[in-house]
Write an enzyme that holds these catalytic residues in place. Structure first.
Site, short mmCIF file in Angstrom:
data_model
loop_
_atom_site.label_atom_id
_atom_site.label_comp_id
_atom_site.label_asym_id
_atom_site.label_seq_id
_atom_site.Cartn_x
_atom_site.Cartn_y
_atom_site.Cartn_z
CB SER A 150 -1.00 0.02 1.39
OG SER A 150 -1.91 0.77 0.97
CG ASP A 317 -6.61 -3.53 -3.58
OD1 ASP A 317 -7.34 -2.66 -3.22
OD2 ASP A 317 -5.33 -3.39 -3.28
CG HIS A 350 -5.91 -1.91 0.17
ND1 HIS A 350 -4.91 -2.05 -0.85
CD2 HIS A 350 -5.35 -1.17 1.15
CE1 HIS A 350 -3.81 -1.24 -0.54
NE2 HIS A 350 -3.99 -0.65 0.38
#
Length: 382
Positions: A150, A317, A350
């Site tokens: 991320s 995601d 995610h």
């Protein structure tokens, strides 16, 4: 039950060299809090740097003083994909954080008061520059690999661009080359929730002995919502209600409402995450766009990168969708870079990059074996 890494004690690096930030502001001195796992070898060639995501910190593995495991404990330790029998692993709390590194909760040396909203805006490049000071302090000429998911993956990309000779491998997981308009919008809604809380006091809430708890909780609820997939939420909660009969009011009735409120409340109180740090981190995410300096051409931005890459995405995601990882892979291939790509099937959205997954672990373990092969004097036995 004992932990193979035991209780890990954080360390603090006091840096006296002024740091000029992307904004033009200067930090005359600052601290970075970090943890290490494993042993640095004689020529410092087995060192890995892990970069954390928005609400993460330096405690990535082992147990802290409260016996809490690190946020990526499933993947780091003896015999795990990031094997501390072979690698020396480093993770620091980002500059501007609220877990010990200099940030809004720190004392401003010029005023003797808490920085609060006066702490300058930081960027991904500023994080990388401060992490480079940590590299020098540890006596590491070149990282065997940089790893991040991320927001952490964005830092890895920035490292590969700004310090191409300081890393041999770059693992970019569930990331993107820049935020979409939708992602920037999510961040703005989260910031407004915090900044319009009556207890925010224009960022000087600590001086008023309070925190914008409701705003923080709402920001976390929104963020948590975007980290999960629709399929995962449907499987976990569906339309299940806490009680069979409808109440016809605005109290919590559906289990998913209860879950989100719990997550928000926990973040704002038990995790005690600083509201000004949350604002800073989301703004740094918004600003991240390394291609902007290269005529908005990502291929040009990555032309100077010399590291070998592993890029990983997850099918469910939707916040940093696989298509965003495809952009990174294409830009690297445009430069004939050595890049591996894996798209992992997962229903966890995610958050999948943090969670156990056999395919993900297999890919990770295989690539770390490749990283180890490039460590001088080491035969890969992972």
């Amino acid at each position: 039950m004992s932990h193979p890494l035991g209780i890990v004690t954080p360390q603090t690096l006091h840096i006296e060299t002024p740091l000029t930030l992307s904004s033009g502001s200067v930090l005359p001195r600052y601290d970075l809090v970090y943890e290490t796992y494993g042993t640095l070898n004689a020529d410092a060639s087995n060192a890995l740097l892990l970069c954390h995501a928005l609400s993460g910190d330096h405690h990535v593995a082992g147990l802290d003083a409260d016996n809490k495991p690190g946020w990526w404990d499933n993947y780091i330790g003896p015999g795990k994909p990031i094997d501390t029998n072979y690698f020396f692993v480093v993770c620091s709390n980002n500059l501007g954080g609220c877990r010990g590194s200099t940030g809004p909760t720190s004392l401003n040396p010029e005023t003797g008061k808490i920085y609060g909203p006066d702490f300058p805006i930081v960027t991904c490049r500023d994080w990388v520059n401060s992490q480079n000071e940590l590299r020098k302090h540890l006596g590491i000429e070149q990282w065997a690999a940089l790893i991040g998911g991320s927001m952490g993956g964005m830092q890895v990309l920035q490292w590969a661009i700004d310090y191409p000779d300081k890393l041999r491998h770059a693992l970019v997981i569930a990331a993107a080359p820049k935020l979409s308009a939708q992602n920037i919008a999510f961040n703005e809604v989260a910031r407004r929730a915090i900044m319009t809380d009556p207890d925010f006091h224009e960022g000087r809430f600590l001086e008023h002995n309070t925190i914008p708890k409701q705003g923080l909780a709402q920001a976390r609820m929104l963020g948590h919502l975007t980290y999960l997939s629709d399929d995962m939420m449907g499987a976990k909660f569906g339309r299940e209600r806490r009680e069979e009969a409808l109440k016809y009011n605005y109290e919590v009735e559906f289990q998913v409402e209860s879950y989100l409120r719990y997550q928000g409340e926990k973040f704002a109180t038990k995790q005690n995450f600083d509201a000004n740090t949350y604002l800073l981190m989301t703004k740094a995410l918004d600003y991240f766009d390394p291609a902007a300096e290269f005529d908005h051409n990502l291929s040009k931005a990555l032309a100077q990168a010399t590291a070998q890459f592993l890029v990983v995405s997850f099918t469910s995601d939707w916040r940093f969708a696989p298509e965003r990882s495809h952009e990174i892979v294409k830009a690297l291939l445009d430069n004939d870079a050595d890049v591996c790509y894996a798209e992992i099937t997962s229903e966890h959205g995610h958050d999948a990059f943090l969670l156990p997954n056999k395919h993900y672990e297999g890919v990770f373990r295989a690539y770390m074996k490749r990283v180890l092969q490039d460590v001088p004097g080491k035969e890969s036995t992972i």
